[in-house]
Motif scaffolding. Structure first.
Motif, short mmCIF file in Angstrom:
data_model
loop_
_atom_site.label_atom_id
_atom_site.label_comp_id
_atom_site.label_asym_id
_atom_site.label_seq_id
_atom_site.Cartn_x
_atom_site.Cartn_y
_atom_site.Cartn_z
N LEU A 241 2.00 -3.67 -1.47
CA LEU A 241 0.65 -3.15 -1.21
C LEU A 241 0.44 -1.81 -1.93
O LEU A 241 -0.63 -1.57 -2.51
CB LEU A 241 0.43 -2.98 0.29
N THR A 242 1.46 -0.94 -1.90
CA THR A 242 1.35 0.34 -2.59
C THR A 242 1.19 0.15 -4.09
O THR A 242 0.38 0.84 -4.74
CB THR A 242 2.59 1.19 -2.31
N GLN A 243 1.95 -0.78 -4.66
CA GLN A 243 1.85 -1.03 -6.10
C GLN A 243 0.48 -1.61 -6.46
O GLN A 243 -0.07 -1.30 -7.52
CB GLN A 243 2.97 -1.97 -6.54
N LEU A 244 -0.08 -2.44 -5.62
CA LEU A 244 -1.42 -2.99 -5.89
C LEU A 244 -2.47 -1.88 -5.84
O LEU A 244 -3.45 -1.91 -6.60
CB LEU A 244 -1.75 -4.09 -4.88
N TRP A 245 -2.28 -0.90 -4.97
CA TRP A 245 -3.16 0.28 -4.94
C TRP A 245 -3.09 1.01 -6.28
O TRP A 245 -4.11 1.43 -6.83
CB TRP A 245 -2.75 1.19 -3.80
N LEU A 246 -1.87 1.15 -6.83
CA LEU A 246 -1.69 1.82 -8.12
C LEU A 246 -2.29 0.99 -9.25
O LEU A 246 -2.86 1.54 -10.20
CB LEU A 246 -0.21 2.07 -8.37
N VAL A 247 -2.17 -0.33 -9.17
CA VAL A 247 -2.79 -1.21 -10.17
C VAL A 247 -4.29 -0.99 -10.20
O VAL A 247 -4.92 -0.92 -11.27
CB VAL A 247 -2.46 -2.68 -9.86
N ALA A 248 -4.89 -0.84 -9.02
CA ALA A 248 -6.34 -0.66 -8.95
C ALA A 248 -6.78 0.71 -9.44
O ALA A 248 -7.90 0.87 -9.93
CB ALA A 248 -6.82 -0.87 -7.51
N SER A 249 -5.90 1.70 -9.35
CA SER A 249 -6.32 3.08 -9.63
C SER A 249 -6.05 3.53 -11.06
O SER A 249 -6.49 4.61 -11.45
CB SER A 249 -5.62 4.04 -8.66
N GLY A 250 -5.34 2.75 -11.87
CA GLY A 250 -5.05 3.18 -13.23
C GLY A 250 -4.37 2.11 -14.06
O GLY A 250 -4.12 1.00 -13.58
N ASN A 251 -4.07 2.44 -15.30
CA ASN A 251 -3.39 1.54 -16.24
C ASN A 251 -1.97 2.06 -16.50
O ASN A 251 -1.80 3.06 -17.21
CB ASN A 251 -4.16 1.49 -17.57
N PHE A 252 -0.97 1.41 -15.94
CA PHE A 252 0.41 1.84 -16.12
C PHE A 252 1.26 0.73 -16.73
O PHE A 252 2.39 0.49 -16.29
CB PHE A 252 1.00 2.30 -14.78
N ALA A 253 0.70 0.08 -17.75
CA ALA A 253 1.40 -1.01 -18.42
C ALA A 253 1.91 -2.00 -17.36
O ALA A 253 1.17 -2.36 -16.45
CB ALA A 253 2.51 -0.48 -19.32
N TRP A 254 3.18 -2.42 -17.49
CA TRP A 254 3.68 -3.41 -16.53
C TRP A 254 4.59 -2.79 -15.47
O TRP A 254 5.27 -3.49 -14.74
CB TRP A 254 4.44 -4.52 -17.25
N LEU A 255 4.60 -1.46 -15.35
CA LEU A 255 5.46 -0.81 -14.37
C LEU A 255 5.20 -1.33 -12.96
O LEU A 255 6.14 -1.70 -12.24
CB LEU A 255 5.25 0.70 -14.43
N ASN A 256 3.95 -1.36 -12.54
CA ASN A 256 3.63 -1.79 -11.18
C ASN A 256 3.95 -3.26 -10.97
O ASN A 256 4.48 -3.66 -9.93
CB ASN A 256 2.16 -1.52 -10.89
N TRP A 257 3.63 -4.09 -11.97
CA TRP A 257 3.86 -5.53 -11.82
C TRP A 257 5.34 -5.86 -11.79
O TRP A 257 5.77 -6.78 -11.06
CB TRP A 257 3.15 -6.28 -12.94
N LEU A 258 6.14 -5.13 -12.53
CA LEU A 258 7.58 -5.37 -12.51
C LEU A 258 8.18 -4.91 -11.18
O LEU A 258 9.09 -5.55 -10.64
CB LEU A 258 8.24 -4.63 -13.68
N THR A 259 7.65 -3.82 -10.63
CA THR A 259 8.09 -3.37 -9.31
C THR A 259 7.72 -4.40 -8.25
O THR A 259 8.49 -4.67 -7.32
CB THR A 259 7.47 -2.00 -8.99
N ILE A 260 6.54 -4.99 -8.38
CA ILE A 260 6.13 -6.05 -7.45
C ILE A 260 7.07 -7.25 -7.57
O ILE A 260 7.47 -7.85 -6.55
CB ILE A 260 4.67 -6.47 -7.73
N ALA A 261 7.44 -7.61 -8.79
CA ALA A 261 8.37 -8.72 -8.99
C ALA A 261 9.70 -8.45 -8.28
O ALA A 261 10.26 -9.35 -7.61
CB ALA A 261 8.61 -8.95 -10.48
N LEU A 262 10.21 -7.23 -8.40
CA LEU A 262 11.45 -6.87 -7.70
C LEU A 262 11.28 -6.99 -6.19
O LEU A 262 12.18 -7.49 -5.49
CB LEU A 262 11.88 -5.45 -8.08
N ALA A 263 10.14 -6.54 -5.68
CA ALA A 263 9.91 -6.61 -4.24
C ALA A 263 9.80 -8.06 -3.76
O ALA A 263 10.21 -8.39 -2.64
CB ALA A 263 8.64 -5.83 -3.88
N LEU A 264 9.26 -8.94 -4.60
CA LEU A 264 9.16 -10.36 -4.21
C LEU A 264 10.53 -10.98 -3.97
O LEU A 264 10.66 -11.90 -3.16
CB LEU A 264 8.43 -11.14 -5.31
N SER A 265 11.55 -10.48 -4.67
CA SER A 265 12.90 -11.03 -4.47
C SER A 265 13.48 -10.66 -3.12
O SER A 265 14.47 -11.27 -2.67
CB SER A 265 13.84 -10.53 -5.58
N VAL A 266 12.88 -9.67 -2.45
CA VAL A 266 13.37 -9.22 -1.14
C VAL A 266 12.71 -9.99 0.00
O VAL A 266 13.32 -10.20 1.05
CB VAL A 266 13.12 -7.71 -0.98
#
Length: 468
Positions: free
Chosen positions: A241-266
């Motif tokens: 949820l925090t990473q999706l907030w960051l996705v909405a608030s700016g452009n940070f390449a794939w940093l947020n999406w890769l962090t989300i991918a790591l969280a999905l494995s948990v």
């Protein structure tokens, strides 16, 4: 060994692998479409010049053995093809050893790009993609259950990403301790998104809440990843949820999406009663050996993370196997932008007909609303933001960039949104402006999201040396 696999992680592994493949695809597509202007034989920082002075042992890469623009393009597009195949699930249709080999291909190709990418590939998410991609090689496919050891290493990586970023904030800038950084961040971040103006205009108490929530998510929640379920799932979900907030608030390449991918494995998903098949002994040996190596290599990132002189986004080995991470250890209070202009006039008078080059992502035209580009990475635009912070960030490549504009180089011009000339300009200059968001009244009156004020000259009017 019953302890070696986790029946509850089947779907988590699948979602992580497909998300990682999608990030790989974007990364290779970014490389394929931008490399010729940035790193090619006539690029701003040519790879052949780099490999001539940096030995293979310090920057292992396929391009140390051979380089041509055609060869780089073939590697980048091959990376796209393999990533697309992994996204489609081809790794589930082949034997375990072949799936591991398939996941190894994009890692080798992207490592080869990053290790010769120089300034253009100096971002923390490059190492994060490589470290994550290396772990994915050993995560297996449908022939084996998800190995607990690799799942642990993915959580260990996610903890370092979040906890390292939290520590660098507390140590770096007093505004994080005062909970005031978000008063500035949405306006001064490298590449604002379409909603960043609205995030900046949120009430200040909401900005305080944003900063406080960031500290909780990065300094406390990561340790809950190692708690029993469902606590670990709740912690990972909060990170998503925090990473999706960051996705909405700016452009940070794939940093947020890769962090989300790591969280999905948990996240623990319903397994549907699926049981792990027998695990080959050779696979267990390989996974345990790799895990032991990675834990051994973790000591330097941990020492850095715990040090008062912590540094962000540092790789401690040329293969980027275990790295340190962090973001926004300091937050700018003022936004500076380098505006590049050209003229066809015979003499570069201040009152001449100067026309502005428009970049795809970075602020320029006052009425042009920021676009959403992430997870795609506009490398030149990002480096132009750094150039606004200090000319030293542009020292290695900016003069070559101006030269390409004066030549009207079509490869370089494709990196831009708009070129104001049908022929090469006679002169190019760069000026530094202070940018700020308009307020609600200014936005209603003018429809413009930016205001800007001239600061100083960044580069005086420059022309090609015709005598060369």
């Amino acid at each position: 060994m019953d302890w070696f696999t986790s029946d509850a992680a089947w779907l988590g592994r699948l979602l992580f692998q497909r998300a990682l493949a999608a990030v790989y695809l974007v990364a290779f597509l970014t490389a394929a479409l931008q490399f010729r202007a940035l790193l090619g034989e006539r690029g701003l920082l040519p790879i052949p010049r780099f490999t001539a002075r940096v030995p293979f042992r310090k920057a292992p890469s396929l391009f140390q053995l051979h380089y041509s623009d055609r060869y780089f393009g073939a590697c980048a597009w091959a990376g796209c093809a393999v990533s697309a195949a992994l996204l489609a699930g081809v790794d589930a249709l082949v034997p375990l050893w072949a799936a591991m080999a398939l996941w190894l291909v994009p890692w080798v190709l992207y490592l080869s790009i990053v290790n010769v990418g120089q300034t253009w590939y100096g971002f923390g998410w490059e190492s994060l993609l490589l470290e994550t991609g290396f772990l994915a090689v050993f995560l297996g496919n449908d022939d084996v259950g998800p190995p607990v050891v690799v799942l642990f290493l993915l959580r260990w990586l996610l903890l370092r990403v979040e906890f390292g970023a939290g520590l660098i904030k507390l140590r770096g800038d007093a505004c994080w301790r005062k909970l005031t950084c978000l008063d500035f961040h949405h306006e001064t971040q490298p590449m604002p998104g379409p909603l960043s103006w609205f995030f900046h205009r949120l009430p200040r108490p909401v900005h305080r809440l944003e900063a406080a929530a960031n500290h909780v998510t990065q300094l406390v929640v990561p340790f809950l990843l190692f708690a029993p379920q469902p606590v670990a799932t709740a912690a990972a979900s909060l990170m998503i949820l925090t990473q999706l907030w960051l996705v909405a608030s700016g452009n940070f390449a794939w940093l947020n999406w890769l962090t989300i991918a790591l969280a999905l494995s948990v996240v623990e998903w319903p397994s549907g009663g699926r049981e792990s098949p027998p695990t080959p002994l050779w696979y267990e040996v390989v996974v345990l050996a790799v895990a032991a190596l990675l834990l051994l290599l973790s000591h330097r990132p941990v020492r850095n993370m715990l040090s008062r002189r912590q540094v962000m986004n540092r790789s401690f080995d040329p293969l980027h196997l275990v790295n340190s991470y962090g973001a926004f250890g300091s937050v700018g209070r003022v936004r500076y932008e380098v505006v590049v202009e050209g003229t066809l006039d015979e003499t570069p008078e201040e009152s001449g007909r100067w026309r502005e080059y428009e970049f795809k992502g970075k602020p320029g035209e006052l009425g042009r609303w920021p676009r959403q580009f992430a997870p795609y990475h506009l490398r030149l635009d990002w480096m132009m933001w750094f150039a606004g912070l200090s000319p030293s960030y542009a020292g290695a490549w900016f003069s070559a960039f101006v030269e390409r504009l004066l030549e009207g180089d079509p490869v370089t011009l494709r990196l831009l949104r708009r070129v104001p000339f049908d022929e090469p300009p006679r002169f190019v200059r760069a000026r530094l402006f202070r940018y700020r968001y308009t307020d609600w009244g200014e936005l209603r009156e003018s429809g413009e999201c930016w205001r800007r004020t001239y600061v100083r000259e960044f580069l005086p009017p420059t022309r090609l040396d015709r005598g060369r």
